[in-house]
Design a protein around this motif. Structure first.
Motif, PDB file in Angstrom:
ATOM      1  N   CYS A 127       0.858  -1.191   0.000  1.00  0.00           N
ATOM      2  CA  CYS A 127       0.000   0.000   0.000  1.00  0.00           C
ATOM      3  C   CYS A 127       0.885   1.228   0.000  1.00  0.00           C
ATOM      4  CB  CYS A 127      -0.932   0.004   1.218  1.00  0.00           C
ATOM      5  SG  CYS A 127      -0.055   0.125   2.792  1.00  0.00           S
TER       6      CYS A 127
ATOM      7  N   LEU B 179      -1.297   5.379   3.616  1.00  0.00           N
ATOM      8  CA  LEU B 179      -2.305   4.434   4.091  1.00  0.00           C
ATOM      9  C   LEU B 179      -1.740   3.586   5.223  1.00  0.00           C
ATOM     10  CD1 LEU B 179      -5.079   3.154   3.931  1.00  0.00           C
ATOM     11  CD2 LEU B 179      -4.245   1.674   2.095  1.00  0.00           C
TER      12      LEU B 179
ATOM     13  N   ALA C  52      -8.173  -2.465   6.451  1.00  0.00           N
ATOM     14  CA  ALA C  52      -7.812  -1.692   5.266  1.00  0.00           C
ATOM     15  C   ALA C  52      -8.756  -2.008   4.102  1.00  0.00           C
ATOM     16  CB  ALA C  52      -6.377  -2.016   4.845  1.00  0.00           C
ATOM     17  N   PRO C  53      -9.002  -1.044   3.222  1.00  0.00           N
ATOM     18  CA  PRO C  53      -9.757  -1.339   1.994  1.00  0.00           C
ATOM     19  C   PRO C  53      -8.902  -2.225   1.091  1.00  0.00           C
ATOM     20  CG  PRO C  53      -8.892   0.901   1.932  1.00  0.00           C
ATOM     21  CD  PRO C  53      -8.593   0.376   3.300  1.00  0.00           C
ATOM     22  N   LEU C  54      -9.495  -3.285   0.558  1.00  0.00           N
ATOM     23  CA  LEU C  54      -8.758  -4.238  -0.261  1.00  0.00           C
ATOM     24  C   LEU C  54      -8.997  -3.988  -1.749  1.00  0.00           C
ATOM     25  CD1 LEU C  54      -9.439  -7.554   1.728  1.00  0.00           C
ATOM     26  CD2 LEU C  54      -7.599  -5.872   2.052  1.00  0.00           C
ATOM     27  N   LEU C  55      -7.970  -4.229  -2.541  1.00  0.00           N
ATOM     28  CA  LEU C  55      -8.052  -4.100  -3.989  1.00  0.00           C
ATOM     29  C   LEU C  55      -7.972  -5.492  -4.600  1.00  0.00           C
ATOM     30  CD1 LEU C  55      -5.534  -1.130  -4.376  1.00  0.00           C
ATOM     31  CD2 LEU C  55      -8.039  -0.996  -4.248  1.00  0.00           C
TER      32      LEU C  55
ATOM     33  N   GLY D 106     -14.351  -4.701  -1.691  1.00  0.00           N
ATOM     34  CA  GLY D 106     -13.360  -3.744  -2.161  1.00  0.00           C
ATOM     35  C   GLY D 106     -13.440  -3.505  -3.659  1.00  0.00           C
TER      36      GLY D 106
ATOM     37  N   ALA E 245      -3.258   1.364  -5.836  1.00  0.00           N
ATOM     38  CA  ALA E 245      -2.480   1.359  -4.595  1.00  0.00           C
ATOM     39  C   ALA E 245      -1.655   2.632  -4.480  1.00  0.00           C
ATOM     40  CB  ALA E 245      -1.572   0.130  -4.552  1.00  0.00           C
TER      41      ALA E 245
ATOM     42  N   ASN F 131      -3.530   5.570  -3.231  1.00  0.00           N
ATOM     43  CA  ASN F 131      -4.006   5.508  -1.845  1.00  0.00           C
ATOM     44  C   ASN F 131      -5.425   4.963  -1.729  1.00  0.00           C
ATOM     45  OD1 ASN F 131      -3.199   5.929   0.865  1.00  0.00           O
ATOM     46  ND2 ASN F 131      -4.483   7.761   0.996  1.00  0.00           N
ATOM     47  N   LEU F 132      -5.828   4.115  -2.685  1.00  0.00           N
ATOM     48  CA  LEU F 132      -7.191   3.600  -2.678  1.00  0.00           C
ATOM     49  C   LEU F 132      -7.348   2.318  -1.874  1.00  0.00           C
ATOM     50  CD1 LEU F 132      -8.275   4.195  -6.391  1.00  0.00           C
ATOM     51  CD2 LEU F 132      -8.816   5.569  -4.373  1.00  0.00           C
ATOM     52  N   GLY F 133      -6.245   1.685  -1.502  1.00  0.00           N
ATOM     53  CA  GLY F 133      -6.359   0.462  -0.730  1.00  0.00           C
ATOM     54  C   GLY F 133      -5.085  -0.350  -0.741  1.00  0.00           C
TER      55      GLY F 133
END
Length: 298
Positions: free
Chosen positions: A171, A175, A189-192, A218, A231, A234-236
């Motif tokens: 990440c 984050l 954490a938000p997952l991608l 996610g 990533a 900063n989206l997850g």
């Protein structure tokens, strides 16, 4: 192959040009021919196909229904023919040429940055590198070699093991800072996710004994390259192959959220068509590729 059904490329050019301009005279000007020559070429094509390709409307010609069905494939054939000639010219006086298919992200992030090492030692090989996301027919696409992720099976081709794959959760530093102090940084954490590998986070959770409340929630993307961008934005947290994030980890643009890597079940292979097993340049490239993998896990 029935030669009577093989079209004259000149007639196809005349047809495409006339269809684009909807005018035989303007097609003749572009192709540096007379209007009569264009008319004859179209007539020859209509006789060969037994199709009426144009309708006359006032002072212009428009494609008939048959012509509209015929045009897209004619365009593709002309484009392919042009690429064939450009490739031949580009190879010039090179002693050999090599056409390589690679997975898009693997090619961009791992293969291309290393190609100068191959080219410096093989200056007389003309390389063409194209991206393919899934297996194709070597009989229909004239590739000499393909880099494949999955199992070592491919119709009409033989496999050579290249390397395994190791994924790690990464990440952005910001984050990671926001998750600092959390007892469960991954779970909070938000997952991608990669759409073609929907169970990857679930598999990682089980393998690393790191429970995730819902490993399927996610944002989802269909390419690793987009997950990497997400990533970085900063989206997850992204579960990415180590080969993909070498430079980002080295530069600090990304960090490993937890040091818990996982080797995936599939691997990378070099696939070569069976009817080209004796091609020297492909053999040289295959050996070079395998020699670039240190250690043999990506």
């Amino acid at each position: 192959m029935r030669r009577s059904l093989v079209p004259d490329i000149v007639n196809l050019q005349a047809f495409e040009c006339a269809a684009r301009h909807e005018n035989f005279s303007r097609a003749a000007e572009e192709l540096h021919l007379t209007q009569g020559a264009i008319s004859r070429q179209i007539a020859e094509l209509e006789k060969q196909t037994e199709l009426k390709l144009f309708e006359r409307v006032r002072r212009r010609v428009v494609l008939s229904d048959a012509g509209q069905r015929f045009l897209p494939e004619v365009k593709q054939l002309l484009i392919h023919s042009e690429r064939l000639m450009i490739g031949a010219v580009a190879a010039g006086k090179m002693s050999s040429s090599l056409r390589i298919a690679t997975l898009p992200t693997f090619g961009a992030k791992w293969l291309v940055p290393r190609l100068d090492r191959f080219l410096s030692a093989n200056r007389n090989v003309a390389l063409t590198v194209e991206s393919r996301s899934s297996p194709f027919s070597f009989a229909e696409e004239n590739f000499d070699l393909a880099i494949h992720f999955g199992q070592p099976t491919w119709a009409g081709a033989s496999a050579a093991f290249l390397c395994n794959e190791t994924v790690i959760p990464v990440c952005s530093p910001s984050l990671m800072q926001s998750l600092k102090g959390s007892a469960d940084p991954v779970g909070n954490a938000p997952l991608l996710h990669l759409t073609t590998r929907p169970k990857l986070w679930s598999d990682w959770s089980a393998h690393c004994r790191c429970p995730i409340t819902n490993a399927y929630l996610g944002l989802r993307f269909d390419q690793f390259s987009m997950i990497l961008s997400a990533a970085l934005a900063n989206l997850g947290v992204a579960l990415l192959p180590t080969y993909l994030v070498e430079e980002e980890l080295r530069s600090g643009l990304l960090v490993a959220l937890v040091d818990l890597p996982m080797s995936t079940q599939n691997a990378y292979y070099v696939m070569r068509p069976d009817n080209k097993r004796t091609q020297a340049s492909a053999e040289i490239f295959e050996r070079w590729l395998i020699g670039q993998v240190k250690p043999a896990t990506l």
